[in-house]
Design a protein around this motif. Sequence first.
Motif, short mmCIF file in Angstrom:
data_model
loop_
_atom_site.label_atom_id
_atom_site.label_comp_id
_atom_site.label_asym_id
_atom_site.label_seq_id
_atom_site.Cartn_x
_atom_site.Cartn_y
_atom_site.Cartn_z
N VAL A 13 -4.36 9.70 -5.58
CA VAL A 13 -3.08 10.40 -5.48
C VAL A 13 -2.00 9.45 -4.97
O VAL A 13 -0.89 9.37 -5.53
CB VAL A 13 -3.19 11.63 -4.56
N ALA A 14 -2.31 8.73 -3.90
CA ALA A 14 -1.34 7.81 -3.32
C ALA A 14 -0.97 6.71 -4.30
O ALA A 14 0.21 6.34 -4.43
CB ALA A 14 -1.90 7.21 -2.02
N MET A 15 -1.96 6.18 -5.00
CA MET A 15 -1.69 5.13 -5.99
C MET A 15 -0.81 5.65 -7.12
O MET A 15 0.12 4.96 -7.56
CB MET A 15 -3.01 4.60 -6.54
N GLY A 16 -1.11 6.85 -7.60
CA GLY A 16 -0.31 7.43 -8.66
C GLY A 16 1.13 7.68 -8.24
O GLY A 16 2.06 7.48 -9.01
N ALA A 17 1.31 8.12 -6.99
CA ALA A 17 2.65 8.39 -6.49
C ALA A 17 3.48 7.11 -6.42
O ALA A 17 4.65 7.07 -6.83
CB ALA A 17 2.58 9.05 -5.11
N ILE A 18 2.87 6.04 -5.91
CA ILE A 18 3.58 4.77 -5.81
C ILE A 18 3.92 4.24 -7.20
O ILE A 18 5.05 3.79 -7.45
CB ILE A 18 2.73 3.75 -5.01
N ALA A 20 4.43 5.94 -9.82
CA ALA A 20 5.45 6.79 -10.43
C ALA A 20 6.83 6.63 -9.80
O ALA A 20 7.77 7.32 -10.20
CB ALA A 20 5.02 8.26 -10.35
N GLY A 21 6.94 5.76 -8.82
CA GLY A 21 8.25 5.48 -8.24
C GLY A 21 8.57 6.26 -6.99
O GLY A 21 9.72 6.26 -6.52
N CYS A 22 7.58 6.92 -6.40
CA CYS A 22 7.81 7.61 -5.12
C CYS A 22 7.99 6.56 -4.04
O CYS A 22 7.15 5.67 -3.87
CB CYS A 22 6.62 8.52 -4.79
N ARG A 23 9.07 6.68 -3.29
CA ARG A 23 9.36 5.71 -2.23
C ARG A 23 9.65 6.38 -0.89
O ARG A 23 10.06 5.71 0.06
CB ARG A 23 10.54 4.82 -2.64
N PHE A 24 9.43 7.68 -0.81
CA PHE A 24 9.63 8.40 0.45
C PHE A 24 8.44 9.34 0.66
O PHE A 24 8.12 10.16 -0.20
CB PHE A 24 10.93 9.20 0.44
N TYR A 25 7.79 9.18 1.80
CA TYR A 25 6.67 10.05 2.17
C TYR A 25 6.89 10.56 3.58
O TYR A 25 7.21 9.80 4.50
CB TYR A 25 5.33 9.30 2.10
N PHE A 26 6.67 11.87 3.74
CA PHE A 26 6.79 12.50 5.05
C PHE A 26 5.56 13.40 5.24
O PHE A 26 5.28 14.25 4.38
CB PHE A 26 8.06 13.35 5.13
N GLY A 27 4.84 13.22 6.32
CA GLY A 27 3.64 14.03 6.49
C GLY A 27 3.12 14.00 7.90
O GLY A 27 3.72 13.43 8.81
N TYR A 28 1.99 14.64 8.06
CA TYR A 28 1.36 14.80 9.37
C TYR A 28 -0.14 14.83 9.14
O TYR A 28 -0.61 15.49 8.20
CB TYR A 28 1.85 16.10 10.02
N PRO A 29 -0.92 14.12 9.96
CA PRO A 29 -2.36 14.00 9.66
C PRO A 29 -3.13 15.30 9.85
O PRO A 29 -2.88 16.05 10.79
CB PRO A 29 -2.83 12.94 10.66
N GLU A 43 0.70 0.67 2.13
CA GLU A 43 1.20 0.08 0.89
C GLU A 43 2.71 0.19 0.72
O GLU A 43 3.31 -0.62 0.00
CB GLU A 43 0.51 0.74 -0.31
N PHE A 44 3.34 1.17 1.35
CA PHE A 44 4.79 1.35 1.16
C PHE A 44 5.62 0.14 1.56
O PHE A 44 6.62 -0.17 0.88
CB PHE A 44 5.26 2.59 1.92
N PRO A 45 5.31 -0.55 2.67
CA PRO A 45 6.14 -1.72 3.00
C PRO A 45 6.17 -2.77 1.89
O PRO A 45 7.16 -3.51 1.77
CB PRO A 45 5.46 -2.26 4.27
N LYS A 46 5.14 -2.82 1.06
CA LYS A 46 5.08 -3.82 -0.01
C LYS A 46 6.04 -3.50 -1.15
O LYS A 46 6.39 -4.38 -1.94
CB LYS A 46 3.66 -3.91 -0.56
N VAL A 47 6.46 -2.22 -1.25
CA VAL A 47 7.33 -1.81 -2.34
C VAL A 47 8.68 -1.30 -1.84
O VAL A 47 9.46 -0.71 -2.61
CB VAL A 47 6.65 -0.74 -3.22
N GLY A 48 8.95 -1.47 -0.57
CA GLY A 48 10.23 -1.04 -0.02
C GLY A 48 10.32 0.44 0.23
O GLY A 48 11.42 1.02 0.26
#
Length: 355
Positions: A13-18, A20-29, A43-48
């Motif tokens: 899911v996370a790989m597919g989101a990245i 697909a151009g998703c660059r904002f994630y907000f969540g809670y464990p 992985e997000f820091p690698k893609v801005g």
Amino acid sequence: MSKRLFVKGNEAVAMGAIEAGCRFYFGYPITPQSDIPEYISREFPKVGGTFIQAESEIASINMLLGASACGERAMTSSSSPGISLKQEGISYMAGSELPGLIVNICRSGPGLGGIDASQADYFQSVKGGGHGGYHIIVLAPGSVQEMYDLTMLAFDLSDRYRVPAMILGDSVLGQMKEAMTPHPYEPPVDLPEKDWVVTGKGAHGGQRIVKSLYLGDGELEAHNWRLHAKYAELKEKEVRYEGVGLEDAELVVTAFGSTARIAKTAIRMARDEGLRVGLLRPITVFPFPEQAFLQATETAKRVLCIELNAGQMVQDVRLSVDRDAEVFFYGRPPGAGSLPTPEELLEQIRKYYKD
């Protein structure tokens, strides 16, 4: 050919989101979905990208609302109790016609329940879990590959219709590992321009307002009819399902998500015994494949619905089949060790095939 990877469903899911151009994630464990924010935070820091572990599920869904209103591809994820806390925000997003992805890796309930797999969030997901009589797009993957592929699709459908989208998984799909082939994201050429985003008057030369509050005479009624016209269009254009062996089936087995995987094995076993059994697996559970059930039951007059709950999707099945068809149900409410075996489902197939 792309390299095949051995990954968890949550990671897919996370790989597919990245991709697909998703660059904002907000969540809670919360278990069993925490691999998603763990992967994205790495992985997000690698893609801005921007990753925020919010102070609560309520905060995270409202951050998603804000990022979406600014035109960004954004997402949140949680598991059942956390999704419950997000319902007010999801209703606000639906009322404001804002796209965005919500991922639910379901666990047992009600209440805190446990971390075992469950499909008891079906009602909450497809009937509009918050207030106001809305719907969201709900996709139910059945494999790690589909966790990847349908995440991309969910973003596209959400943007196209300005309706929030959900990936409805469970702890089996989220935590299991299997081979998956990643592939480049190919954006549809006909996605509409986001000419509604609120990025400042100076950015687009005029005032734009995103809201769900309509107080003028007749405004709210008109708004609701417009929303429901979208849902009707989704039913017409965006239904997806898998059909196996329906051409000669005398009994149709239906299940979604991880339960459908087990059902497929049971159906193969039944076919080996000479029983003409087919599978109809909804992939979009909203919009639900009503016409597919109607068509399948014009010849096969028996349907066995299998779910990991006490009976939820079976209600939509009963509303969709031909009027002469009989619908039977076999379910396992969530709990430790509650996953049915293929042999157990084969016994149910024999029972309803013969009766």
